[in-house]
Enzyme design. Structure first.
Site, PDB file in Angstrom:
ATOM      1  CG  ASP A  44      -2.034  -1.017   1.059  1.00 23.18           C
ATOM      2  OD1 ASP A  44      -2.652  -1.377   2.067  1.00 23.18           O
ATOM      3  OD2 ASP A  44      -2.282  -1.450  -0.086  1.00 23.18           O
ATOM      4  CG  ASP A  48      -0.841   5.210  -0.195  1.00 19.55           C
ATOM      5  OD1 ASP A  48      -0.946   5.014   1.008  1.00 19.55           O
ATOM      6  OD2 ASP A  48      -1.774   5.040  -1.005  1.00 19.55           O
ATOM      7  CG  ASP A 131     -14.880  19.031 -10.654  1.00 17.07           C
ATOM      8  OD1 ASP A 131     -14.837  17.783 -10.768  1.00 17.07           O
ATOM      9  OD2 ASP A 131     -13.962  19.779 -11.009  1.00 17.07           O
ATOM     10  CE1 TYR A 238     -25.463  12.119  -9.797  1.00 22.35           C
ATOM     11  CE2 TYR A 238     -24.696  14.091  -8.667  1.00 22.35           C
ATOM     12  CZ  TYR A 238     -24.447  12.858  -9.233  1.00 22.35           C
ATOM     13  OH  TYR A 238     -23.178  12.362  -9.238  1.00 22.35           O
ATOM     14  CE  LYS A 326     -16.315  17.728 -18.282  1.00 26.36           C
ATOM     15  NZ  LYS A 326     -15.589  16.500 -18.547  1.00 26.36           N
ATOM     16  CB  CYS A 423      23.145  31.976  -0.628  1.00 25.90           C
ATOM     17  SG  CYS A 423      23.540  30.824  -1.944  1.00 25.90           S
TER      18      CYS A 423
HETATM   19  S1  IVH Z   1     -26.016  11.768 -13.458  1.00 23.64           S
HETATM   20  C1  IVH Z   1     -25.822   7.375 -15.357  1.00 23.64           C
HETATM   21  N1  IVH Z   1     -25.903  14.215 -12.593  1.00 23.64           N
HETATM   22  O1  IVH Z   1     -20.508  13.048 -13.261  1.00 23.64           O
HETATM   23  C2  IVH Z   1     -25.093   8.588 -14.953  1.00 23.64           C
HETATM   24  N2  IVH Z   1     -23.899  12.972 -12.636  1.00 23.64           N
HETATM   25  O2  IVH Z   1     -19.306  11.776 -15.656  1.00 23.64           O
HETATM   26  C3  IVH Z   1     -25.665   9.204 -13.723  1.00 23.64           C
HETATM   27  N3  IVH Z   1     -21.959  14.206 -11.767  1.00 23.64           N
HETATM   28  O3  IVH Z   1     -20.111   9.837 -11.978  1.00 23.64           O
HETATM   29  C4  IVH Z   1     -24.935  10.426 -13.362  1.00 23.64           C
HETATM   30  N4  IVH Z   1     -23.020  16.053 -11.273  1.00 23.64           N
HETATM   31  O4  IVH Z   1     -19.974  11.782 -10.372  1.00 23.64           O
HETATM   32  C5  IVH Z   1     -25.214  13.108 -12.852  1.00 23.64           C
HETATM   33  N5  IVH Z   1     -25.974  16.395 -11.805  1.00 23.64           N
HETATM   34  C6  IVH Z   1     -25.297  15.291 -12.060  1.00 23.64           C
HETATM   35  C7  IVH Z   1     -23.923  15.191 -11.806  1.00 23.64           C
HETATM   36  C8  IVH Z   1     -23.251  14.014 -12.117  1.00 23.64           C
HETATM   37  C9  IVH Z   1     -21.874  15.433 -11.264  1.00 23.64           C
HETATM   38  C10 IVH Z   1     -20.823  13.284 -11.916  1.00 23.64           C
HETATM   39  C11 IVH Z   1     -21.012  11.931 -11.304  1.00 23.64           C
HETATM   40  C12 IVH Z   1     -20.800  10.953 -12.422  1.00 23.64           C
HETATM   41  C13 IVH Z   1     -20.014  11.745 -13.390  1.00 23.64           C
HETATM   42  C14 IVH Z   1     -20.219  11.246 -14.779  1.00 23.64           C
END
Ligand code: IVH
Length: 696
Positions: A44, A48, A131, A238, A326, A423
């Protein structure tokens, strides 16, 4: 030459890129060995070290962070195991859209797939992409029973105890709920909390988190939930995983259900009736992005009707019914006021851009790294230039480049110093190296101070109460100028009534005691940590461990290094024969041992410390894997010392007696713990019996 052995601070941009690629592949291989095959190939600690190296390189070159970087894979195994948790329904990721056209394509392909005619409305839910790191919370009959990280999507880590410490994770759900309900969402840290946490860490001399996401991940994946509890983590719900009965007909309806159940959902989520309104939402959220108190990196679009989601289903790893649009990296324009040059512990000169402070995505940036001499030349940034600064969700911002049209008249190319700014010694650049180094060696105060900071850093002596700030403080007061001074500090403090630490501003009795206790606790140290702490160029944590493994004891290592000064000796051949030690590392080490000043420090340190043989620290001992509790007053050692000793023998030291306790070591005046141990049938040992058990 491979990039694997080059210290992070010396990597060129190209080498860093190659090294990140190598690390992603290597760490990936170990992840598979650990997770999928359950048969780790390395320890580990070694794992790490690889991860830390990856992070350190990313901190230096944020622009090189790979899509598949191990730091983005949230499921990598921690230092010691969490229990694994297999997700009842896999946690998948999302496909990406970058351009508006990608979003229109997304909507078009859904219409095609579902064979919708032009009149049929196709609604979506759009919401920020947080994020952070995703987590799944399992409720049975409304009670929170298990919580896990995403891991590799199929199997994550059971971090239930840690998730329970989050205010946003309800322990019980209100109202009627399905017998089984898995709620998924994002664990995150606010920007303000992240900055405050890093500030506290900087003051304590701890390594900084690169960004709020890493801070959230690092905080959630703590083996001790008490630490997680101290970190201000939050949760937006979500999505769902396993559910025993349908919970909503639409995504929007699901969000409303989540709110009714007591979860936080993102306030910027909107129901949109077509793709153009999704794009409008994208712009609206984009404008708010910098003023939000948490990092987001896009907007997620989801088909609203859940029956359609089900018909659309998944490609191999991503749903057809959702996509992440994005955002580009956050940038801002500002003036480059100055370039200063910092001197590291190995003498490497690192240029740092001093900027007119500017708000980049909600974080005020006043400094940015310029990496090295070649980077400045390559980008041709000049003092006085207007530059573009970029923060890709990371704390160390980078300079993208100058805005040539705005260059002030008379701005001249930057000339890198050829003398040490601290220095005045000559600064040389060896062939094939990127870094220019101060040749002042032991006479350069900046190097000495940085070496001290390294000596007390987390993976070295890790002295509680003696972080970077305090090293600077005692350096300036001329009270600590070498590692030996740390261990004579208390003695000198007691001897000199006119120069007591507690008389300095900001130093109360309590703080002084904490410092002395912290120092005392480290008079026992493992050989590997000790070697690493010396800060010999190129001898990182992993190499220090290799050396400790090979030479076992400090005495043996020292005498072998003395013998190896003769390059024809067996000792030299043996050193090079260690897998992982190259010629240039060996030379750096021998150079260290050829320096009388270093040998002098070693001797003096030995008078102050007990450096534990490596064999002892790893081999089986009668207490390896046992859980022990100390209570009462010990005669032959302090509690901290006893604890460190037990830990170095592989025992777990706990603060309270339970059914899991193997031994209670009872000193004088042991009270309730001893009684409890007796009730539970736990073996109670006297201090003497304990010493006999561990061999003295
Ligand atoms: S929906 C089937 N909603 O983005 C997919 N994901 O790239 C269900 N994430 O692993 C995910 N905000 O960690 C969803 N409003 C949002 C999100 C979200 C961030 C992340 C999540 C996921 C990654 C996918």
């Amino acid at each position: 030459m491979t990039t694997a052995t080059i210290p992070v601070e010396d990597l060129t941009l190209e080498q860093a890129q190659a090294e990140l690629e190598r690390l992603a592949a290597e760490i990936g291989r170990h992840d598979i060995a650990y997770h999928a095959k359950d048969a780790p190939l390395i320890s580990d600690a070694e794992y790490d070290a690889l991860k830390r190296r990856n992070l350190a390189i990313e901190a230096r070159y944020p622009e090189l962070i790979r899509e598949d970087s191990p730091s983005r894979r949230v499921g990598a195994p921690p230092a010691e195991g969490f229990r694994k948790h297999r997700h009842a329904v896999p946690m998948l990721s999302l496909g990406n859209a970058f351009e508006d056209e990608d979003v229109r394509d997304f909507a078009r392909s859904i219409r095609d797939f579902l064979k919708l005619d032009a009149e049929t409305e196709l609604c979506f839910v759009g919401e920020p992409k947080i994020d952070g790191l995703s987590a799944s919370l399992r409720y049975e009959n409304g009670r929170f029973v298990i919580g896990a990280t995403r891991g590799d999507g199929t199997e994550g880590e059971d971090v239930t105890a840690n998730l329970r410490t989050l205010k946003d994770v309800p322990e019980r759900l209100e109202g009627p709920v399905p017998a089984v309900l898995e709620v998924r969402g994002e664990v995150y840290m606010s920007k303000a909390d992240f900055l405050a946490l890093n500030e506290a860490r900087a003051a304590a001399g701890l390594p900084l988190f690169a960004n709020p996401r890493n801070a959230a991940a690092g905080s959630l994946r703590q083996l001790d939930p008490k630490i997680t509890a101290e970190r201000p983590l939050r949760f937006f719900a979500y999505a769902w995983g396993e559910v025993s009965e349908s919970i909503a007909d639409t995504q929007w309806g699901f969000i409303e259900r989540l709110q009714a159940l007591g979860f936080h959902t993102n306030p910027l989520a909107r129901r949109c009736t077509d793709e153009e309104s999704l794009l409008a939402l994208y712009r609206e959220v984009g404008e708010k992005r910098a003023s939000l108190d948490y990092d987001i990196d896009g907007v997620v679009y989801k088909v609203d009707r859940i029956d359609w989601q089900q018909r659309l289903g998944f490609r191999s790893r991503t749903p057809r019914w959702a996509i992440a649009h994005k955002f580009p990296a956050e940038q801002a324009m500002t003036t480059l006021k100055d370039i200063i040059v910092q001197v590291g512990r190995t003498g490497a000169l690192t240029p740092v851009a001093i900027l007119e402070p500017v708000n980049v995505g909600g974080v005020v940036v006043g400094r940015a790294t310029l990496h090295n001499e070649d980077e400045i030349a390559r980008k041709d940034v000049r003092i006085g230039d207007t530059v573009i600064v970029q923060r890709a969700g990371d704390v160390i911002p980078q300079i993208v480049g100058p805005v040539i049209e705005k260059r002030p008249e008379g701005a001249t190319p930057y000339v890198f110093p050829t003398t040490c700014p601290e220095c005045g010694s000559h600064a040389e650049r060896a062939e094939g190296e990127v870094a220019r180094r101060c040749m002042g060696g032991l006479t350069c105060p900046a190097q000495a101070r940085e070496r001290l900071k390294h000596f007390v850093s987390r993976d070295a002596f890790d002295i509680d109460g003696l972080g970077e700030k305090n090293v600077d403080f005692f350096w300036e007061k001329e009270m600590i100028r070498s590692p030996v001074d740390i261990f004579t500090l208390q003695e000198r403090d007691q001897a000199d009534p006119f120069r007591k630490i507690k008389n300095f501003d900001g130093w109360g009795d309590k703080k002084v005691k904490k410092l002395f206790d912290g120092i005392e606790a480290r008079r026992y140290i493992g050989l590997d940590r000790f070697i690493f702490a010396l800060g010999i160029p190129q001898i990182g944590q992993a190499t220090a461990r290799l050396l400790a493994q090979r030479y076992h004891s400090l005495d043996n290592w020292k005498s072998q290094m003395a013998a190896a000064q003769d390059r024809d000796s067996e000792a030299y051949a043996e050193l090079l024969a260690i897998n992982g030690i190259g010629k240039s590392m060996a030379e750096d080490m021998l150079r260290f041992f050829a320096e009388p000043h270093n040998l002098d420090i070693l001797t003096k340190l030995e008078e102050q410390l007990q450096v534990e043989d490596f064999a002892l620290t790893v081999s089986e001992s009668p207490v390896t894997g046992k859980t022990v509790v100390f209570t009462g007053t010990l005669e032959t050692m302090t509690r901290d010392e006893a604890k460190a000793r037990a830990q170095s023998l592989g025992a777990k030291v706990s603060g309270s007696v339970s059914g899991k306790t193997d031994y209670l070591i009872a000193g004088a005046d042991a009270g309730s713990k001893a009684r409890k141990a007796q009730e539970l049938g736990v073996t109670v040992l006297s201090e003497q019996e304990w010493l006999e058990l561990i061999g003295g």
